[in-house]
Motif scaffolding. Structure first.
Motif, PDB file in Angstrom:
ATOM      1  N   LYS A 117       0.827  -1.204   0.000  1.00 39.42           N
ATOM      2  CA  LYS A 117       0.000   0.000   0.000  1.00 39.42           C
ATOM      3  C   LYS A 117       0.865   1.259   0.000  1.00 39.42           C
ATOM      4  O   LYS A 117       0.699   2.147  -0.848  1.00 39.42           O
ATOM      5  CB  LYS A 117      -0.915  -0.017   1.227  1.00 39.42           C
ATOM      6  CG  LYS A 117      -1.602   1.303   1.558  1.00 39.42           C
ATOM      7  CD  LYS A 117      -2.596   1.736   0.491  1.00 39.42           C
ATOM      8  CE  LYS A 117      -3.348   2.987   0.949  1.00 39.42           C
ATOM      9  NZ  LYS A 117      -4.182   3.547  -0.141  1.00 39.42           N
ATOM     10  N   TRP A 118       1.785   1.312   0.964  1.00 35.87           N
ATOM     11  CA  TRP A 118       2.614   2.506   1.142  1.00 35.87           C
ATOM     12  C   TRP A 118       3.552   2.722  -0.043  1.00 35.87           C
ATOM     13  O   TRP A 118       3.620   3.823  -0.592  1.00 35.87           O
ATOM     14  CB  TRP A 118       3.367   2.375   2.467  1.00 35.87           C
ATOM     15  CG  TRP A 118       4.726   3.011   2.562  1.00 35.87           C
ATOM     16  CD1 TRP A 118       5.146   4.177   1.995  1.00 35.87           C
ATOM     17  CD2 TRP A 118       5.846   2.499   3.300  1.00 35.87           C
ATOM     18  NE1 TRP A 118       6.464   4.423   2.338  1.00 35.87           N
ATOM     19  CE2 TRP A 118       6.912   3.427   3.135  1.00 35.87           C
ATOM     20  CE3 TRP A 118       6.054   1.381   4.104  1.00 35.87           C
ATOM     21  CZ2 TRP A 118       8.160   3.241   3.732  1.00 35.87           C
ATOM     22  CZ3 TRP A 118       7.292   1.208   4.696  1.00 35.87           C
ATOM     23  CH2 TRP A 118       8.319   2.117   4.511  1.00 35.87           C
ATOM     24  N   HIS A 119       4.252   1.682  -0.471  1.00 37.75           N
ATOM     25  CA  HIS A 119       5.278   1.834  -1.501  1.00 37.75           C
ATOM     26  C   HIS A 119       4.733   1.637  -2.916  1.00 37.75           C
ATOM     27  O   HIS A 119       4.856   2.528  -3.764  1.00 37.75           O
ATOM     28  CB  HIS A 119       6.414   0.839  -1.240  1.00 37.75           C
ATOM     29  CG  HIS A 119       7.503   0.915  -2.261  1.00 37.75           C
ATOM     30  ND1 HIS A 119       8.478   1.896  -2.244  1.00 37.75           N
ATOM     31  CD2 HIS A 119       7.769   0.148  -3.351  1.00 37.75           C
ATOM     32  CE1 HIS A 119       9.291   1.728  -3.266  1.00 37.75           C
ATOM     33  NE2 HIS A 119       8.890   0.678  -3.965  1.00 37.75           N
ATOM     34  N   ASN A 120       4.130   0.471  -3.166  1.00 39.34           N
ATOM     35  CA  ASN A 120       3.688   0.162  -4.533  1.00 39.34           C
ATOM     36  C   ASN A 120       2.609   1.113  -5.020  1.00 39.34           C
ATOM     37  O   ASN A 120       2.641   1.583  -6.160  1.00 39.34           O
ATOM     38  CB  ASN A 120       3.161  -1.269  -4.610  1.00 39.34           C
ATOM     39  CG  ASN A 120       4.240  -2.314  -4.375  1.00 39.34           C
ATOM     40  OD1 ASN A 120       5.323  -1.995  -3.898  1.00 39.34           O
ATOM     41  ND2 ASN A 120       3.949  -3.558  -4.701  1.00 39.34           N
TER      42      ASN A 120
ATOM     43  N   PRO B 140       4.153   9.722   0.181  1.00 41.74           N
ATOM     44  CA  PRO B 140       4.476   9.609   1.612  1.00 41.74           C
ATOM     45  C   PRO B 140       5.966   9.653   1.906  1.00 41.74           C
ATOM     46  O   PRO B 140       6.357   9.787   3.074  1.00 41.74           O
ATOM     47  CB  PRO B 140       3.888   8.240   1.989  1.00 41.74           C
ATOM     48  CG  PRO B 140       3.844   7.475   0.713  1.00 41.74           C
ATOM     49  CD  PRO B 140       3.567   8.484  -0.360  1.00 41.74           C
ATOM     50  N   ASP B 141       6.813   9.559   0.878  1.00 40.78           N
ATOM     51  CA  ASP B 141       8.265   9.561   1.080  1.00 40.78           C
ATOM     52  C   ASP B 141       8.927  10.875   0.678  1.00 40.78           C
ATOM     53  O   ASP B 141      10.146  11.012   0.802  1.00 40.78           O
ATOM     54  CB  ASP B 141       8.905   8.426   0.276  1.00 40.78           C
ATOM     55  CG  ASP B 141       8.429   7.057   0.720  1.00 40.78           C
ATOM     56  OD1 ASP B 141       7.955   6.931   1.861  1.00 40.78           O
ATOM     57  OD2 ASP B 141       8.513   6.106  -0.076  1.00 40.78           O
TER      58      ASP B 141
ATOM     59  N   HIS C 193      10.291   4.820   9.700  1.00 39.52           N
ATOM     60  CA  HIS C 193       9.338   5.368   8.725  1.00 39.52           C
ATOM     61  C   HIS C 193       8.214   4.369   8.449  1.00 39.52           C
ATOM     62  O   HIS C 193       7.055   4.769   8.246  1.00 39.52           O
ATOM     63  CB  HIS C 193      10.078   5.708   7.428  1.00 39.52           C
ATOM     64  CG  HIS C 193       9.265   6.478   6.438  1.00 39.52           C
ATOM     65  ND1 HIS C 193       8.721   7.716   6.708  1.00 39.52           N
ATOM     66  CD2 HIS C 193       8.896   6.195   5.154  1.00 39.52           C
ATOM     67  CE1 HIS C 193       8.054   8.160   5.658  1.00 39.52           C
ATOM     68  NE2 HIS C 193       8.144   7.254   4.695  1.00 39.52           N
ATOM     69  N   ALA C 194       8.539   3.090   8.462  1.00 44.70           N
ATOM     70  CA  ALA C 194       7.515   2.061   8.254  1.00 44.70           C
ATOM     71  C   ALA C 194       6.439   2.145   9.331  1.00 44.70           C
ATOM     72  O   ALA C 194       5.248   1.964   9.049  1.00 44.70           O
ATOM     73  CB  ALA C 194       8.156   0.675   8.247  1.00 44.70           C
ATOM     74  N   HIS C 195       6.846   2.441  10.559  1.00 47.94           N
ATOM     75  CA  HIS C 195       5.858   2.553  11.636  1.00 47.94           C
ATOM     76  C   HIS C 195       5.003   3.809  11.481  1.00 47.94           C
ATOM     77  O   HIS C 195       3.805   3.794  11.794  1.00 47.94           O
ATOM     78  CB  HIS C 195       6.561   2.536  12.995  1.00 47.94           C
ATOM     79  CG  HIS C 195       7.072   1.179  13.362  1.00 47.94           C
ATOM     80  ND1 HIS C 195       6.272   0.211  13.920  1.00 47.94           N
ATOM     81  CD2 HIS C 195       8.288   0.616  13.209  1.00 47.94           C
ATOM     82  CE1 HIS C 195       6.975  -0.889  14.112  1.00 47.94           C
ATOM     83  NE2 HIS C 195       8.201  -0.672  13.687  1.00 47.94           N
TER      84      HIS C 195
ATOM     85  N   ARG D  85      -0.358   5.941   9.464  1.00 47.78           N
ATOM     86  CA  ARG D  85      -0.989   6.766   8.435  1.00 47.78           C
ATOM     87  C   ARG D  85      -2.000   5.972   7.615  1.00 47.78           C
ATOM     88  O   ARG D  85      -3.102   6.477   7.326  1.00 47.78           O
ATOM     89  CB  ARG D  85       0.081   7.356   7.525  1.00 47.78           C
ATOM     90  CG  ARG D  85      -0.461   8.127   6.329  1.00 47.78           C
ATOM     91  CD  ARG D  85       0.641   8.853   5.621  1.00 47.78           C
ATOM     92  NE  ARG D  85       0.176   9.501   4.396  1.00 47.78           N
ATOM     93  CZ  ARG D  85       0.921  10.335   3.648  1.00 47.78           C
ATOM     94  NH1 ARG D  85       2.150  10.629   4.032  1.00 47.78           N
ATOM     95  NH2 ARG D  85       0.430  10.875   2.557  1.00 47.78           N
ATOM     96  N   PHE D  86      -1.635   4.744   7.216  1.00 50.38           N
ATOM     97  CA  PHE D  86      -2.451   4.026   6.241  1.00 50.38           C
ATOM     98  C   PHE D  86      -3.346   2.939   6.828  1.00 50.38           C
ATOM     99  O   PHE D  86      -4.234   2.449   6.111  1.00 50.38           O
ATOM    100  CB  PHE D  86      -1.556   3.411   5.158  1.00 50.38           C
ATOM    101  CG  PHE D  86      -0.898   4.426   4.259  1.00 50.38           C
ATOM    102  CD1 PHE D  86      -1.675   5.262   3.467  1.00 50.38           C
ATOM    103  CD2 PHE D  86       0.482   4.567   4.217  1.00 50.38           C
ATOM    104  CE1 PHE D  86      -1.095   6.205   2.639  1.00 50.38           C
ATOM    105  CE2 PHE D  86       1.075   5.499   3.390  1.00 50.38           C
ATOM    106  CZ  PHE D  86       0.287   6.330   2.601  1.00 50.38           C
ATOM    107  N   LEU D  87      -3.142   2.552   8.073  1.00 52.94           N
ATOM    108  CA  LEU D  87      -3.962   1.485   8.643  1.00 52.94           C
ATOM    109  C   LEU D  87      -5.452   1.779   8.538  1.00 52.94           C
ATOM    110  O   LEU D  87      -6.244   0.880   8.187  1.00 52.94           O
ATOM    111  CB  LEU D  87      -3.562   1.230  10.102  1.00 52.94           C
ATOM    112  CG  LEU D  87      -4.257   0.051  10.774  1.00 52.94           C
ATOM    113  CD1 LEU D  87      -3.945  -1.254  10.057  1.00 52.94           C
ATOM    114  CD2 LEU D  87      -3.844  -0.032  12.252  1.00 52.94           C
ATOM    115  N   PRO D  88      -5.920   3.000   8.826  1.00 56.86           N
ATOM    116  CA  PRO D  88      -7.365   3.277   8.712  1.00 56.86           C
ATOM    117  C   PRO D  88      -7.920   3.093   7.300  1.00 56.86           C
ATOM    118  O   PRO D  88      -9.138   2.948   7.138  1.00 56.86           O
ATOM    119  CB  PRO D  88      -7.481   4.744   9.162  1.00 56.86           C
ATOM    120  CG  PRO D  88      -6.269   4.989   9.992  1.00 56.86           C
ATOM    121  CD  PRO D  88      -5.189   4.168   9.356  1.00 56.86           C
TER     122      PRO D  88
END
Length: 362
Positions: free
Chosen positions: A109-112, A126-127, A167-169, A174-177
């Motif tokens: 989700k975060w990267h791809n 996000p980066d 940063h992963a945490h 940020r994205f869990l919701p």
């Protein structure tokens, strides 16, 4: 450099001249996983078996390489460059990311999705680093950017030792919701799993050995990974359009080192074709240079790190970085970098020379 072009313009032109098998997974790359795991197990066994602290330290570097190698491989697997099987991809990616404390589903989700879909967008990536406008609104940023440039660069490079996992945490919060309830359970489980695994290792080897088996290798792996990730984008302009030849940078190392790091530094190529195996990245790089020689951004890795140290991490606008303590402006890749860095360096040298002459004359 000319105005921004969209990603699809590059993919369309390149797909017309590249072999079709370049876009198929390369399952043989999965063999790196047991090799890296085996290297770690061997180093861990040696650390526990030897009473010599110096040997434990040396073996920690071997384990650190295994950790970062697994991280690079996880990146490759979770993009689908190794296998299309979603179950195998998820399991292998989860295992490979255990050392860096990252969950496979969160990463996708975060990267791809978010990073690749909005690379270097000033708000949506996000980066991406912040702008002067954002920094002026937050007290902690105001304090930080009032510090001496050398202190900020030292802090940035020191943070490489933990930033990837940290940063992963932040991305988890940020994205869990945004995940559906059934997906959320998987994301949480994958976030907890690495800690359970390493807690088990801690209980097995004891506190002192754990320092060499996990903590130091984790620091080494974070540092190496961030030395690539930071140089792959933070010297580039921010872009409203996803233009990988403008917003990404390929960093080059000797071929033996590129082999050891699984070709991760060839990043422009990766952002044009995320599912492309690094096995073919050098060939794709040559084709890109033929078609868009004036747009392609490439630096030796060491030089990119040098420019990262010398330039501020605050965007005045889409094309320029600004040093808030002096107001000096530094261009980004394709828009004055590295020329402006050299100009500032020559200006400082000239200023010192003038100062020495004045002191001598007085």
């Amino acid at each position: 450099m000319t105005e921004e072009q969209h990603l699809r313009e590059y993919t369309k032109a390149l797909k017309a001249i590249l072999p079709k098998h370049f876009f198929e997974p390369v399952p043989a790359r999965m063999m790196y996983l047991p090799i890296f795991v085996g290297l770690f197990v061997l180093c861990a066994w040696g650390i526990v078996a030897t009473p010599l602290v110096l040997l434990k330290l040396l073996l920690s570097f071997g384990a650190g390489y295994a950790f970062v190698g697994m991280g690079f491989l996880a990146h490759e697997i979770l993009h689908g460059a190794v296998t299309k099987n979603p179950v195998v991809r998820s399991i292998a990616g989860t295992i490979a990311f255990l050392p860096l404390l990252v969950g496979a589903r969160l990463w996708r989700k975060w990267h791809n999705v978010e990073h690749h879909g909005h690379t270097q967008h000033p708000h949506d990536d996000p980066d991406a680093m912040g702008t002067l406008e954002v920094a002026q609104q937050k007290p902690i940023f105001q304090w930080f950017f009032r510090q001496a440039p050398a202190f900020r660069s030292l802090f940035l490079f020191s943070s490489f030792t933990f930033w990837f996992s940290f940063h992963a945490h932040m991305m988890l919060r940020r994205f869990l919701p945004e995940f559906k309830p059934h997906e959320r359970r998987v994301v949480i489980f994958q976030a907890i799993l690495p800690y359970l695994v390493w807690l088990g290792v801690f209980l097995l080897v004891g506190p002192l050995n754990f320092l060499f088996v996990f903590v130091l290798p984790w620091v080494i792996a974070n540092f190496i990974a961030m030395s690539f990730i930071a140089t792959n984008h933070l010297l580039n302009p921010v872009t409203e359009t996803n233009d990988p030849l403008m917003n990404s940078l390929t960093v080059r190392n000797p071929r033996w080192l590129e082999w050891l790091t699984l070709g991760f530094g060839l990043h422009v190529e990766h952002h044009i074709f995320p599912v492309l195996s690094p096995k073919y990245a050098h060939i794709v790089a040559a084709k890109i240079k033929e078609l868009w020689p004036q747009r392609y951004n490439e630096l030796p890795h060491w030089k990119a790190l040098y420019y990262l140290w010398k330039t501020p991490r605050l965007y005045r606008d889409h094309r320029n970085l600004i040093e808030p303590t002096s107001g000096k402006v530094f261009g980004t890749m394709g828009f004055g970098l590295p020329e402006r860095v050299q100009q500032h360096k020559r200006a400082r040298i000239n200023a010192r020379a003038v100062g020495k002459k004045r002191r001598r004359s007085s």
